[in-house]
Scaffold this active site. Structure first.
Site, PDB file in Angstrom:
ATOM      1  N   HIS A 157       0.842  -1.131   0.073  1.00 31.48           N
ATOM      2  CA  HIS A 157      -0.048  -0.038   0.108  1.00 31.48           C
ATOM      3  C   HIS A 157       1.044   1.232  -0.156  1.00 31.48           C
ATOM      4  CE1 HIS A 157       0.296   1.042   4.284  1.00 31.48           C
ATOM      5  NE2 HIS A 157       0.137  -0.295   4.525  1.00 31.48           N
ATOM      6  N   ASP A 207      -0.250   4.477   1.000  1.00 30.94           N
ATOM      7  CA  ASP A 207      -0.455   5.434   2.224  1.00 30.94           C
ATOM      8  C   ASP A 207       0.173   5.138   3.370  1.00 30.94           C
ATOM      9  OD1 ASP A 207      -2.171   3.373   2.363  1.00 30.94           O
ATOM     10  OD2 ASP A 207      -3.495   4.548   3.885  1.00 30.94           O
ATOM     11  N   GLU A 235      -5.042   1.982   2.686  1.00 31.51           N
ATOM     12  CA  GLU A 235      -5.204   0.944   3.518  1.00 31.51           C
ATOM     13  C   GLU A 235      -5.163   1.232   5.052  1.00 31.51           C
ATOM     14  OE1 GLU A 235      -3.239  -2.547   6.133  1.00 31.51           O
ATOM     15  OE2 GLU A 235      -2.605  -0.348   5.941  1.00 31.51           O
ATOM     16  N   GLU A 236      -4.411   2.279   5.310  1.00 32.05           N
ATOM     17  CA  GLU A 236      -4.494   2.474   6.733  1.00 32.05           C
ATOM     18  C   GLU A 236      -5.879   2.895   7.231  1.00 32.05           C
ATOM     19  OE1 GLU A 236      -1.969   1.896   8.576  1.00 32.05           O
ATOM     20  OE2 GLU A 236      -0.266   1.912   7.427  1.00 32.05           O
ATOM     21  N   HIS A 292       3.900   3.502  12.433  1.00 32.22           N
ATOM     22  CA  HIS A 292       2.717   4.230  13.178  1.00 32.22           C
ATOM     23  C   HIS A 292       3.649   4.937  14.083  1.00 32.22           C
ATOM     24  CE1 HIS A 292      -0.802   1.983  11.525  1.00 32.22           C
ATOM     25  NE2 HIS A 292       0.320   1.866  10.845  1.00 32.22           N
TER      26      HIS A 292
HETATM   27 ZN   LIG Z   1       0.831  -1.460   6.463  1.00 32.28          ZN
END
Ligand SMILES: [Zn+2]
Length: 406
Positions: A76, A78, A171-172, A380
């Protein structure tokens, strides 16, 4: 191109997604990376297609008549909104076991005391940030590894079946699978390259449900309340107190499921509570939903005489299921990745995901899709890092997965 250089270029594109936006991609800036990935796949000679929502699909034809499955690789574009995404000032450090000062001014340090997992990287090169943004290895490490693996596969001339690649937006925020064209993608199975430390293979995720309890009360002066008041906030506390005390996120790990009270508010007249319910095991997942229902029923029964009806109304809806059941007769997909890792000198580790993945959703839509490591950690977070040697190893693993296996 070396994976490190390509990765450093990709992290230069800020691509944070935005849950509040309805469009797809949720942020315009994801288009910049989508266009870049489109160009990079074109340059390798793939047939490439970018749809109106920023999904980039690539296709490489088989170069052999040997029968081979059509395999997909997915990452992904993003990044999470848990932490600033710009300006990303990435730099490389040779990790020697001493604290890595990310930002002198803020006193931000990456240390083994806080992150014991760091110890295994002694003697390796890590890409870190300046301690003020995330790095974006989640999942630009996956993007860079896939592009480099295709380049290496083509250059090697090794026999391979048809290869499909996809880079997805959003995705996030849980929407990466929403507009994924499984039929058009055309792979027999695929791997998301979106995991953590090298060697991880994930094909088990939680079964997940969301529950909402709306409680109606009846307010009256507390001095006159006997047998008349129904305090909705009190009933809410009562329900939560009766749920199993050890089955909460803060007290569970591995395959242990939980009830997580995500939100509650209430006063005497009205209260609302929201839970998420998680368990890898389908039977225990159903059991948890039953426990919540019985708890609400019991509280209703105790207050029905006073309130004159059920004060608490529960609604539960399933969110997603454990993809493990999809793999019960398809373990060769997991084993193919494990064999590729072992051939590259990496000991694979099967790990349960304590969450869901886009791969889980795709698996239920007919594209079995385990998740592979990227070589990054602390996603994150300002403390996110990616290991150069492990990203290089993942490129080798992906090439190996795609090659015809003798
Ligand atoms: Zn990821």
């Amino acid at each position: 191109m070396q994976v490190k250089e390509l990765f450093l270029e990709y992290v230069g594109y800020p691509t944070m997604s935005d849950e509040a936006a309805e469009a797809c991609p949720s942020t315009e800036k994801q288009w910049e990376l989508a266009k870049r990935l489109y160009r990079d796949l074109r340059a390798l000679g793939l047939e490439v297609y970018c749809d109106a929502h920023g999904y980039v699909y690539g296709s490489l034809a088989a170069n052999t008549a040997i029968p081979a499955p059509t395999i997909g690789l997915i990452a992904h574009m993003d990044t999470s909104d848990a932490c600033a995404d710009a300006p990303i000032r990435a730099r490389e450090v040779l990790y020697d076991g001493t604290d890595v000062v990310l930002c002198e001014e803020d006193g931000t340090c990456l240390t083994e005391r806080a992150y014991p997992g760091l110890a295994k990287y002694r003697g390796k090169h890590l890409i870190v940030t300046d301690g003020r943004t995330l790095l974006g290895a989640d999942d630009k490490a996956g993007c860079a590894e896939i592009v480099c693996a295709l380049e290496a596969l083509i250059a090697s001339g090794a026999p391979h079946g048809a290869v499909k690649v996809a880079f997805t937006p959003d995705e996030e925020i849980g929407r990466g699978a929403d507009l994924f064209d499984v039929a058009g993608f055309g792979a027999e199975f695929a791997y998301t390259v979106d995991g953590g430390a090298l060697g991880g293979i994930e094909y088990e995720n939680f079964n997940a449900a969301g529950a909402e309890i709306v409680i109606s009360g009846r307010s009256i002066h507390p001095g006159d309340a006997k047998d008349r008041m129904v305090n909705a906030a009190y009933l809410a506390c009562e329900i939560n107190a009766r749920l199993p005390r050890e089955q909460i996120p803060a007290r569970t790990s591995g395959y242990e499921g939980f009830f997580h009270l995500t939100d509650m508010n209430g006063a005497c007249e009205h209260a609302e509570m929201r839970y998420i319910i998680r368990d890898h095991d389908r039977a225990r997942f159903e059991e948890k939903k039953r426990v919540l229902r019985e708890t609400v029923d019991a509280v209703n029964a105790e207050w029905r005489d006073v309130y004159g009806a059920d004060a608490c109304v529960l609604s539960v809806s399933d969110s997603y299921y454990n993809m493990k059941e999809i793999f019960e007769d398809k373990m060769y997909i997991v084993e193919r990745a494990e064999q590729a890792m072992r051939a590259c000198g990496i000991e694979p580790r099967r790990m349960p995901i304590r969450g869901g993945t886009d791969g889980a959703r795709l698996s239920f839509e007919g594209l079995p899709c385990p998740n592979l490591s990227t070589g990054g950690e602390n996603y994150h977070s300002r403390f996110e890092y990616a290991c150069v040697e492990d990203m290089e190893a993942m490129v080798d693993v992906l090439v190996r997965i795609l090659c015809v296996q003798e």
